[in-house]
Design a protein around this motif. Structure first.
Motif, PDB file in Angstrom:
ATOM      1  N   CYS A  31       0.731  -1.358   0.000  1.00  0.00           N
ATOM      2  CA  CYS A  31       0.288   0.067  -0.124  1.00  0.00           C
ATOM      3  C   CYS A  31       0.863   1.176  -0.049  1.00  0.00           C
ATOM      4  O   CYS A  31       0.608   2.092  -0.755  1.00  0.00           O
ATOM      5  CB  CYS A  31      -0.913  -0.092   1.287  1.00  0.00           C
ATOM      6  N   ALA A  32       1.907   1.259   0.833  1.00  0.00           N
ATOM      7  CA  ALA A  32       2.854   2.428   0.999  1.00  0.00           C
ATOM      8  C   ALA A  32       3.450   2.691  -0.420  1.00  0.00           C
ATOM      9  O   ALA A  32       3.622   3.994  -0.805  1.00  0.00           O
ATOM     10  CB  ALA A  32       3.695   2.103   2.155  1.00  0.00           C
ATOM     11  N   ALA A  33       4.000   1.641  -1.081  1.00  0.00           N
ATOM     12  CA  ALA A  33       4.546   1.606  -2.312  1.00  0.00           C
ATOM     13  C   ALA A  33       3.766   2.247  -3.668  1.00  0.00           C
ATOM     14  O   ALA A  33       4.225   2.446  -4.538  1.00  0.00           O
ATOM     15  CB  ALA A  33       5.074   0.371  -2.865  1.00  0.00           C
ATOM     16  N   LEU A  34       2.432   2.169  -3.455  1.00  0.00           N
ATOM     17  CA  LEU A  34       1.461   2.493  -4.458  1.00  0.00           C
ATOM     18  C   LEU A  34       1.911   3.903  -4.934  1.00  0.00           C
ATOM     19  O   LEU A  34       1.881   4.147  -6.241  1.00  0.00           O
ATOM     20  CB  LEU A  34       0.010   2.750  -3.936  1.00  0.00           C
ATOM     21  N   GLY A  35       2.359   4.720  -4.002  1.00  0.00           N
ATOM     22  CA  GLY A  35       2.616   6.496  -4.328  1.00  0.00           C
ATOM     23  C   GLY A  35       3.746   6.343  -5.321  1.00  0.00           C
ATOM     24  O   GLY A  35       3.852   6.829  -6.500  1.00  0.00           O
ATOM     25  N   GLN A  36       4.790   5.414  -5.065  1.00  0.00           N
ATOM     26  CA  GLN A  36       6.171   5.476  -6.133  1.00  0.00           C
ATOM     27  C   GLN A  36       5.439   4.892  -7.495  1.00  0.00           C
ATOM     28  O   GLN A  36       6.236   5.186  -8.587  1.00  0.00           O
ATOM     29  CB  GLN A  36       7.303   4.659  -5.524  1.00  0.00           C
ATOM     30  N   THR A  37       4.832   3.709  -7.191  1.00  0.00           N
ATOM     31  CA  THR A  37       4.335   2.841  -8.340  1.00  0.00           C
ATOM     32  C   THR A  37       3.655   3.852  -9.326  1.00  0.00           C
ATOM     33  O   THR A  37       3.876   3.950 -10.651  1.00  0.00           O
ATOM     34  CB  THR A  37       3.652   1.608  -7.921  1.00  0.00           C
ATOM     35  N   LEU A  38       2.791   4.791  -9.011  1.00  0.00           N
ATOM     36  CA  LEU A  38       2.039   5.528  -9.669  1.00  0.00           C
ATOM     37  C   LEU A  38       2.769   6.610 -10.180  1.00  0.00           C
ATOM     38  O   LEU A  38       2.474   7.287 -11.349  1.00  0.00           O
ATOM     39  CB  LEU A  38       0.801   5.732  -9.070  1.00  0.00           C
ATOM     40  N   ALA A  39       3.880   7.208  -9.608  1.00  0.00           N
ATOM     41  CA  ALA A  39       4.660   8.345  -9.858  1.00  0.00           C
ATOM     42  C   ALA A  39       5.302   7.879 -11.237  1.00  0.00           C
ATOM     43  O   ALA A  39       5.640   8.718 -11.968  1.00  0.00           O
ATOM     44  CB  ALA A  39       5.593   8.410  -8.787  1.00  0.00           C
ATOM     45  N   ASP A  40       5.537   6.631 -11.406  1.00  0.00           N
ATOM     46  CA  ASP A  40       6.215   6.268 -12.862  1.00  0.00           C
ATOM     47  C   ASP A  40       5.304   6.222 -13.858  1.00  0.00           C
ATOM     48  O   ASP A  40       5.667   5.996 -15.031  1.00  0.00           O
ATOM     49  CB  ASP A  40       6.888   5.034 -12.495  1.00  0.00           C
ATOM     50  N   ARG A  41       3.983   6.219 -13.635  1.00  0.00           N
ATOM     51  CA  ARG A  41       2.974   5.896 -14.960  1.00  0.00           C
ATOM     52  C   ARG A  41       2.261   7.375 -15.204  1.00  0.00           C
ATOM     53  O   ARG A  41       1.887   7.377 -16.372  1.00  0.00           O
ATOM     54  CB  ARG A  41       1.943   5.025 -14.323  1.00  0.00           C
ATOM     55  N   PRO A 156     -16.032   7.511 -16.992  1.00  0.00           N
ATOM     56  CA  PRO A 156     -14.864   6.987 -17.676  1.00  0.00           C
ATOM     57  C   PRO A 156     -13.644   7.357 -16.945  1.00  0.00           C
ATOM     58  O   PRO A 156     -12.558   6.282 -16.797  1.00  0.00           O
ATOM     59  CB  PRO A 156     -14.900   7.236 -19.223  1.00  0.00           C
ATOM     60  N   GLU A 157     -13.677   8.303 -16.408  1.00  0.00           N
ATOM     61  CA  GLU A 157     -12.401   8.680 -15.790  1.00  0.00           C
ATOM     62  C   GLU A 157     -12.123   7.737 -14.412  1.00  0.00           C
ATOM     63  O   GLU A 157     -10.759   7.357 -14.372  1.00  0.00           O
ATOM     64  CB  GLU A 157     -12.383  10.358 -15.190  1.00  0.00           C
ATOM     65  N   LEU A 158     -13.061   7.804 -13.715  1.00  0.00           N
ATOM     66  CA  LEU A 158     -12.865   6.986 -12.520  1.00  0.00           C
ATOM     67  C   LEU A 158     -12.606   5.586 -12.808  1.00  0.00           C
ATOM     68  O   LEU A 158     -12.048   4.610 -11.959  1.00  0.00           O
ATOM     69  CB  LEU A 158     -14.120   7.003 -11.523  1.00  0.00           C
ATOM     70  N   VAL A 159     -13.337   4.887 -13.999  1.00  0.00           N
ATOM     71  CA  VAL A 159     -12.974   3.546 -14.083  1.00  0.00           C
ATOM     72  C   VAL A 159     -11.585   3.214 -14.579  1.00  0.00           C
ATOM     73  O   VAL A 159     -10.904   2.459 -14.139  1.00  0.00           O
ATOM     74  CB  VAL A 159     -13.976   3.082 -15.329  1.00  0.00           C
ATOM     75  N   ALA A 160     -11.112   4.407 -15.412  1.00  0.00           N
ATOM     76  CA  ALA A 160      -9.640   4.251 -15.741  1.00  0.00           C
ATOM     77  C   ALA A 160      -8.803   4.286 -14.548  1.00  0.00           C
ATOM     78  O   ALA A 160      -7.883   3.795 -14.237  1.00  0.00           O
ATOM     79  CB  ALA A 160      -9.348   5.321 -16.637  1.00  0.00           C
ATOM     80  N   LEU A 161      -9.147   5.068 -13.228  1.00  0.00           N
ATOM     81  CA  LEU A 161      -8.413   5.202 -12.108  1.00  0.00           C
ATOM     82  C   LEU A 161      -8.521   4.007 -11.344  1.00  0.00           C
ATOM     83  O   LEU A 161      -7.658   3.396 -10.755  1.00  0.00           O
ATOM     84  CB  LEU A 161      -8.909   6.342 -11.248  1.00  0.00           C
ATOM     85  N   GLY A 162      -9.519   3.178 -11.327  1.00  0.00           N
ATOM     86  CA  GLY A 162      -9.846   2.174 -10.743  1.00  0.00           C
ATOM     87  C   GLY A 162      -9.115   1.129 -11.139  1.00  0.00           C
ATOM     88  O   GLY A 162      -8.342   0.001 -10.530  1.00  0.00           O
ATOM     89  N   ASP A 163      -8.978   0.959 -12.584  1.00  0.00           N
ATOM     90  CA  ASP A 163      -8.108  -0.044 -13.198  1.00  0.00           C
ATOM     91  C   ASP A 163      -6.395   0.085 -12.861  1.00  0.00           C
ATOM     92  O   ASP A 163      -5.797  -0.658 -12.677  1.00  0.00           O
ATOM     93  CB  ASP A 163      -8.115   0.095 -14.786  1.00  0.00           C
ATOM     94  N   ILE A 164      -6.147   1.392 -12.851  1.00  0.00           N
ATOM     95  CA  ILE A 164      -4.607   1.620 -12.336  1.00  0.00           C
ATOM     96  C   ILE A 164      -4.300   1.397 -11.169  1.00  0.00           C
ATOM     97  O   ILE A 164      -3.466   0.491 -10.833  1.00  0.00           O
ATOM     98  CB  ILE A 164      -4.645   3.265 -12.592  1.00  0.00           C
ATOM     99  N   LEU A 165      -5.285   1.739 -10.090  1.00  0.00           N
ATOM    100  CA  LEU A 165      -5.081   1.456  -8.767  1.00  0.00           C
ATOM    101  C   LEU A 165      -5.049  -0.053  -8.481  1.00  0.00           C
ATOM    102  O   LEU A 165      -4.348  -0.620  -7.775  1.00  0.00           O
ATOM    103  CB  LEU A 165      -5.914   2.083  -7.789  1.00  0.00           C
ATOM    104  N   THR A 166      -6.074  -0.725  -9.086  1.00  0.00           N
ATOM    105  CA  THR A 166      -6.295  -2.439  -8.961  1.00  0.00           C
ATOM    106  C   THR A 166      -5.001  -3.073  -9.209  1.00  0.00           C
ATOM    107  O   THR A 166      -4.471  -3.974  -8.541  1.00  0.00           O
ATOM    108  CB  THR A 166      -7.446  -2.794  -9.054  1.00  0.00           C
ATOM    109  N   ALA A 167      -4.656  -2.652 -10.380  1.00  0.00           N
ATOM    110  CA  ALA A 167      -3.377  -3.150 -11.247  1.00  0.00           C
ATOM    111  C   ALA A 167      -1.990  -3.144 -10.453  1.00  0.00           C
ATOM    112  O   ALA A 167      -1.447  -3.796 -10.269  1.00  0.00           O
ATOM    113  CB  ALA A 167      -3.179  -2.806 -12.707  1.00  0.00           C
ATOM    114  N   ALA A 168      -1.932  -1.834  -9.949  1.00  0.00           N
ATOM    115  CA  ALA A 168      -0.844  -1.614  -8.979  1.00  0.00           C
ATOM    116  C   ALA A 168      -0.607  -2.264  -7.785  1.00  0.00           C
ATOM    117  O   ALA A 168       0.447  -2.584  -7.310  1.00  0.00           O
ATOM    118  CB  ALA A 168      -0.681  -0.069  -8.790  1.00  0.00           C
TER     119      ALA A 168
END
Length: 517
Positions: A31-41, A156-168
């Motif tokens: 969970c804590a690593a999510l921020g860094q993971t998303l920073a790369d995307r 569509p904005e939040l479905v895209a975000l949901g995909d990003i967060l679950t995949a990460a």
């Protein structure tokens, strides 16, 4: 389309608080690593790392809170990696939105019931912040993006975000995506079914204000004119509505063949209101001639003298009028505030100012309201669900027969239009079903007169993943599904629950679903 959505542009502001549960170290680190993971995307602004969180009554979850698309406030709750069921839920929001309410209880625009069942779930404010869900100042400042997001683009904005967060977090995207909303959230559900049919595998839409311009504009102005004086004083008191409710219930309770203090067939109800006239005796709660005319107009709905412009209030909803329609204890009714909010958008009066509903010629304005810019963006009245059928999606609609705010007959007429447009009732029933709920008001905001509680996501999930359309729903009168309680049988429209003539009227087992006689 989903892969394209993942590349959406926006700023992600992540917030969180750490309170890790014992034995969840791996999840806490992920969970804590999510921020860094998303920073790369994608670009984002991190205020605090996402953190494993515990709230009493909920399982531990990874909390991600922030802003999507530059302005949509959201909170996503991701269950522990071993607890995730592979599904994502996006909730709707009520009224004109503007508030982030991840801990909203129950099943209306709520996420925690699904979180408990292993869903990764997201709540949001639809892209603006307001002190009231009936406040529309935000839509009258020339900010078209705010209106677009609220009307439809938030999906569509939040479905895209949901995909990003679950995949990460889980290293894989969700296998199934669901939407659940009521009122304005129900409208968003129908927007998804009509305009974005491949976003969700299943859509639950309750009490939908699908015809926003008709319900909030035409009927809203009509309702304000009948229920309130031009000076803003209520024409009908709570004492009068209480007596009215008793009279209507006495006259129409048994129309469905059962006396149970519930009007299950409001469309057949034609009560004699003359017995409430003060000329028949000055009894407490009597109504004078003008009040009787106003009440009759509320039941009748907006008309231009020859044509019905919008359905009227359903008989059996009177006990809810003080809250939604007529006001109480010196407070304006919420329905009046919401209708005022739409009229202000429709006329585009400056923020902080208001249209005078008493000055509106409802019949003259009806056509213009339906083609106003906000109606074109937000109305969800298109009966063509071919896209949903092609995508294999499922749409679960429900509406309370005792809803005086969002008129149930408009949802019925939409569903009948959709049946004609989509190959008939049998063909439509493979992908979309409507359940009318006797005694149920608006989105569980008040206790029903009969058992009316059920988890729409659970019903929808069974339909999507077993390929068997729901032939009935068992409703209860407590949130706890394990509690011994009264139950009611809900049937897919146009079927109704028919009593067997023997069993207790408070048990769903005493009824069967059948076509109306």
């Amino acid at each position: 389309m989903r892969s394209l959505l993942i590349s959406f542009a926006g700023t992600l502001l992540l917030l969180g608080t750490a309170d890790a549960a014992p034995g969840t170290g791996g999840d806490a680190a992920a969970c804590a690593a999510l921020g860094q993971t998303l920073a790369d995307r994608q670009e984002f602004s991190l205020e605090a790392a996402p953190a494993l969180t515990r709230i009493e009554g909920l399982p531990a979850f990874c909390k991600v809170r922030g802003t999507a698309a530059g302005r949509v406030g959201f909170e996503m709750r991701l269950p522990l990696q071993t607890d995730w069921n592979g599904r994502f839920l996006l909730a709707g929001c009520g009224g004109f939105c503007g508030q982030l309410l991840p801990d909203k209880p129950g099943y209306s625009n709520s996420i925690n019931a699904s979180l408990r069942r292993g869903y990764a779930a997201m709540a949001h404010d639809s892209g603006h912040q307001a002190d009231s869900t009936a406040n529309t100042d935000w839509a009258r400042r020339g900010d078209q993006q705010a209106v677009d997001l609220w009307a439809h683009q938030v999906l569509p904005e939040l479905v895209a975000l949901g995909d990003i967060l679950t995949a990460a977090y889980y290293q894989r995207p969700p296998a199934r995506r669901y939407f659940s909303g009521c009122s304005n959230g129900g409208r968003l559900g129908l927007v998804a079914a009509q305009r974005y049919p491949d976003l969700f595998d299943g859509i639950a839409a309750g009490g939908p204000i699908l015809d926003l311009s008709g319900n909030a504009g035409v009927q809203g102005a009509w309702m304000i004119q009948q229920a309130w004086t031009a000076a803003g004083e209520p024409r009908i008191t709570p004492e009068q509505t209480e007596r009215l409710a008793l009279q209507v219930r006495s006259a129409c309770d048994a129309l469905d063949g059962v006396r149970d203090n519930v009007i299950a067939s409001p469309e057949l109800c034609r009560p004699d209101l003359s017995v409430l006239s003060c000329t028949a005796g000055q009894q407490p709660g009597c109504l004078d001639d003008e009040q009787l005319q106003r009440v009759a107009a509320l039941y009748r709905g907006a008309q231009d003298g020859e044509h019905q412009l919008f359905p009227g209030l359903p008989p059996g909803s009177e006990h809810l009028w003080p809250f939604w329609i007529t006001g109480r204890e010196g407070q304006p009714a919420w329905g009046g505030l919401a209708a005022q909010g739409f009229l202000d958008i429709y006329r585009q009066v400056p923020a902080g100012e208001h249209v005078n509903p008493a000055a509106i010629d409802v019949a003259a304005e009806a056509a213009a309201m339906s083609t106003s810019p906000v109606a074109v963006l937000a109305n969800a009245t298109d009966p063509d669900l071919s896209g949903l059928r092609a995508a294999g999606g499922k749409l679960l609609l429900w509406h309370g027969w005792a809803d005086p705010l969002i008129l149930p007959q408009r949802t019925v007429s939409y569903f009948e239009d959709a049946a004609r447009e989509n190959g008939g009732a049998e063909a439509l029933g493979k992908h979309a079903r409507l359940f009318m709920v006797p005694g149920h008001g608006h989105c569980w905001e008040a206790p029903g007169l009969a058992p009316d509680l059920f988890d729409p996501v659970q019903v929808l999930e069974a339909w999507v993943e077993s390929a068997t359309a729901p032939s009935q729903i068992i409703a209860r009168d407590q949130l706890d599904p394990e509690a011994a309680t009264a139950t009611a049988l809900l049937c897919p429209y146009p079927q109704r629950a028919v009593h067997d003539g023997r069993g207790p009227t408070t048990s769903a087992a005493s009824y069967r679903c059948a076509e109306p006689m």
